[in-house]
Write a protein that holds these residues in place. Structure first.
Motif, PDB file in Angstrom:
ATOM      1  N   ALA A 117      28.873 -30.544 -21.728  1.00 55.19           N
ATOM      2  CA  ALA A 117      28.780 -29.087 -21.941  1.00 55.19           C
ATOM      3  C   ALA A 117      28.552 -28.346 -20.627  1.00 55.19           C
ATOM      4  O   ALA A 117      28.845 -27.163 -20.530  1.00 55.19           O
ATOM      5  N   SER A 118      28.040 -29.064 -19.625  1.00 56.96           N
ATOM      6  CA  SER A 118      27.731 -28.398 -18.348  1.00 56.96           C
ATOM      7  C   SER A 118      28.868 -28.506 -17.331  1.00 56.96           C
ATOM      8  O   SER A 118      28.820 -27.885 -16.274  1.00 56.96           O
ATOM      9  N   LEU A 119      29.899 -29.310 -17.639  1.00 57.49           N
ATOM     10  CA  LEU A 119      30.978 -29.500 -16.659  1.00 57.49           C
ATOM     11  C   LEU A 119      31.928 -28.299 -16.666  1.00 57.49           C
ATOM     12  O   LEU A 119      32.389 -27.882 -17.739  1.00 57.49           O
ATOM     13  N   PRO A 120      32.234 -27.751 -15.506  1.00 58.99           N
ATOM     14  CA  PRO A 120      33.108 -26.569 -15.437  1.00 58.99           C
ATOM     15  C   PRO A 120      34.480 -26.799 -16.075  1.00 58.99           C
ATOM     16  O   PRO A 120      35.062 -25.884 -16.659  1.00 58.99           O
ATOM     17  N   MET A 123      39.443 -27.564 -20.705  1.00 55.48           N
ATOM     18  CA  MET A 123      39.764 -28.692 -21.584  1.00 55.48           C
ATOM     19  C   MET A 123      38.760 -28.766 -22.726  1.00 55.48           C
ATOM     20  O   MET A 123      37.604 -28.394 -22.570  1.00 55.48           O
ATOM     21  N   ARG A 124      39.259 -29.322 -23.831  1.00 55.45           N
ATOM     22  CA  ARG A 124      38.399 -29.502 -25.002  1.00 55.45           C
ATOM     23  C   ARG A 124      38.153 -31.003 -25.156  1.00 55.45           C
ATOM     24  O   ARG A 124      39.106 -31.790 -25.198  1.00 55.45           O
ATOM     25  N   PHE A 125      36.890 -31.390 -25.218  1.00 51.87           N
ATOM     26  CA  PHE A 125      36.534 -32.798 -25.338  1.00 51.87           C
ATOM     27  C   PHE A 125      35.934 -33.081 -26.718  1.00 51.87           C
ATOM     28  O   PHE A 125      35.268 -32.222 -27.290  1.00 51.87           O
ATOM     29  N   GLY A 126      36.160 -34.302 -27.196  1.00 51.17           N
ATOM     30  CA  GLY A 126      35.477 -34.763 -28.394  1.00 51.17           C
ATOM     31  C   GLY A 126      34.484 -35.833 -28.005  1.00 51.17           C
ATOM     32  O   GLY A 126      34.773 -36.653 -27.124  1.00 51.17           O
ATOM     33  N   GLY A 179      35.306 -26.621 -24.139  1.00 51.14           N
ATOM     34  CA  GLY A 179      35.118 -26.774 -25.573  1.00 51.14           C
ATOM     35  C   GLY A 179      34.674 -28.195 -25.866  1.00 51.14           C
ATOM     36  O   GLY A 179      35.177 -29.145 -25.258  1.00 51.14           O
ATOM     37  N   LEU A 180      33.683 -28.354 -26.755  1.00 55.55           N
ATOM     38  CA  LEU A 180      33.182 -29.692 -27.084  1.00 55.55           C
ATOM     39  C   LEU A 180      33.018 -29.819 -28.596  1.00 55.55           C
ATOM     40  O   LEU A 180      32.443 -28.939 -29.246  1.00 55.55           O
ATOM     41  N   VAL A 181      33.541 -30.930 -29.135  1.00 49.43           N
ATOM     42  CA  VAL A 181      33.432 -31.218 -30.566  1.00 49.43           C
ATOM     43  C   VAL A 181      32.599 -32.490 -30.702  1.00 49.43           C
ATOM     44  O   VAL A 181      32.937 -33.512 -30.105  1.00 49.43           O
TER      45      VAL A 181
END
Ligand SMILES: NC(=O)c1ccc[n+]([C@@H]2O[C@H](COP(=O)([O-])OP(=O)(O)OC[C@H]3O[C@@H](n4cnc5c(N)ncnc54)[C@H](O)[C@@H]3O)[C@@H](O)[C@H]2O)c1
Length: 327
Positions: free
Chosen positions: A20-23, A1-4, A27-29
């Motif tokens: 950023a460390s969660l399996p 999953m991509r998180f903002g 993706g992180l914005v």
């Protein structure tokens, strides 16, 4: 999953590291009105930095985490919900009851999930007290004592817009009293004093406060808060029942010598490091449909109503029924 993640300040930087460390997050914005701040945090955790909410939403995110300044939460939640994305937001949803209700209506209309950041629900010691209460191991519960004691006061600019010590600080205690007991608060009797910086009184606030809550089954809860606990950051909960008592937070780092012997906690980041990580893992599970909401917007509203009653009680100098609070 991509998180903002929007709001790369103190708590946002912490949450960015966790996300950023969660399996489940691949993706992180990171977004902030302070471009340098967004880039610094994004670079540190291997995320992408953007300047606006629109850019964040356009980056193909599956869910959003809101960690901006308090006054921006309501508008951001509504915009993210309108885009159809699940939202995790730091407390509060909005500064007042009417604003909170408007956000809850918008979230319901959008049909998305909203989880609120009352991270104490994920503190192992507090969760253990709740389990003991639910299972009846403390017998009949008679008394709770909950405290939030900050080591040093926030700056005048923060105090001026914080909503006061009950809405900003003790609201965590009010949430946890409701969550641990499963009962509603009926009446609040509160007081407060100023012996510190003049900017508390100038903002019609107090630097130290106490609130006695009467629950709907007659249990009493005493909540204390101060901005001047020089020994360190002290958040503890005690539950006393007819068959036993339990305490949470009285570990080696509690700033209470001689009972505690370690290096005192300096702030919420240290004291609740694991709880913050657990609440975001829970939000991930909520987004993927593998978990339930650990703190809904309605639960956050209930805690805010208690804080409103406490503020009213302090100002009027009399006990206030929660149902007296304008809705
Ligand atoms: N649950 C807790 O224990 C806990 C602890 C600390 C803070 N909080 C809450 O978290 C929130 C943030 O607190 P903080 O101490 O990290 O504040 P902070 O001032 O350190 O950070 C806020 C960040 O948001 C950015 N920002 C403000 N408006 C924005 C907007 N419209 N769009 C994008 N970015 C914007 C600011 O530039 C700043 O970088 C507050 O609402 C506070 O109540 C909760």
């Amino acid at each position: 999953m991509r998180f903002g993640l929007i709001g790369a300040g103190r708590i946002g930087a912490l949450h960015a590291t966790t996300l950023a460390s969660l399996p489940a997050v691949n993706g992180l914005v990171v977004c902030d009105i302070d471009r340098g701040q967004a880039r610094a945090v994004a670079d540190r955790v291997g995320a992408v930095a953007v300047d606006t909410l629109d850019e964040m939403l356009a980056a193909g995110i599956d869910a959003a985490v809101v960690t901006t300044s308090t006054s921006t939460h309501a508008s951001l939640i509504q915009q993210i919900a309108a885009a159809g994305k699940p939202v995790f937001c730091e407390k509060p949803i909005a500064p007042d009851v009417a604003g909170t209700r408007a956000v809850l209506a918008a979230v319901q209309q959008a049909g998305v999930a909203l989880q609120v950041g009352f991270q104490r629900r994920h503190d192992p010691g507090i969760a253990a007290i709740r389990a003991a209460v639910v299972e009846g191991r403390l017998g009949d519960l008679h008394l709770l004592r909950s405290c939030t004691h900050d080591p040093a006061p926030p700056p005048a600019t923060y105090v001026a817009t914080s909503g006061g010590i009950f809405r900003d600080c003790a609201v965590h205690d009010f949430d946890i009293v409701r969550w641990v007991t499963g009962r509603e608060v009926v009446e609040v009797s509160a007081t407060g004093t100023n012996r510190g910086a003049p900017y508390f009184a100038e903002a019609s606030d107090v630097d130290t406060a106490a609130a006695t809550l009467t629950l709907d089954d007659g249990t009493l809860a005493i909540c204390t808060a101060t901005r001047y606990n020089g020994a360190g950051y002290d958040v503890r909960l005690e539950a006393h029942g007819s068959a036993g008592a339990l305490t949470a937070g009285l570990d080696a780092r509690a700033p209470l010598p001689p009972a505690a012997t370690g290096e005192p906690y300096t702030g919420f980041g240290e004291r609740f490091h694991d709880a913050y990580a657990a609440e975001l893992a829970a939000f991930c599970d909520l987004v993927t449909g593998t978990g339930t909401n650990s703190c809904t917007g309605e639960e956050a509203l209930a805690a805010l109503l208690v804080a409103e009653a406490a503020e009213l009680s302090r100002r009027k100098g009399r006990p206030v029924l929660v149902e007296e609070v304008p809705r």
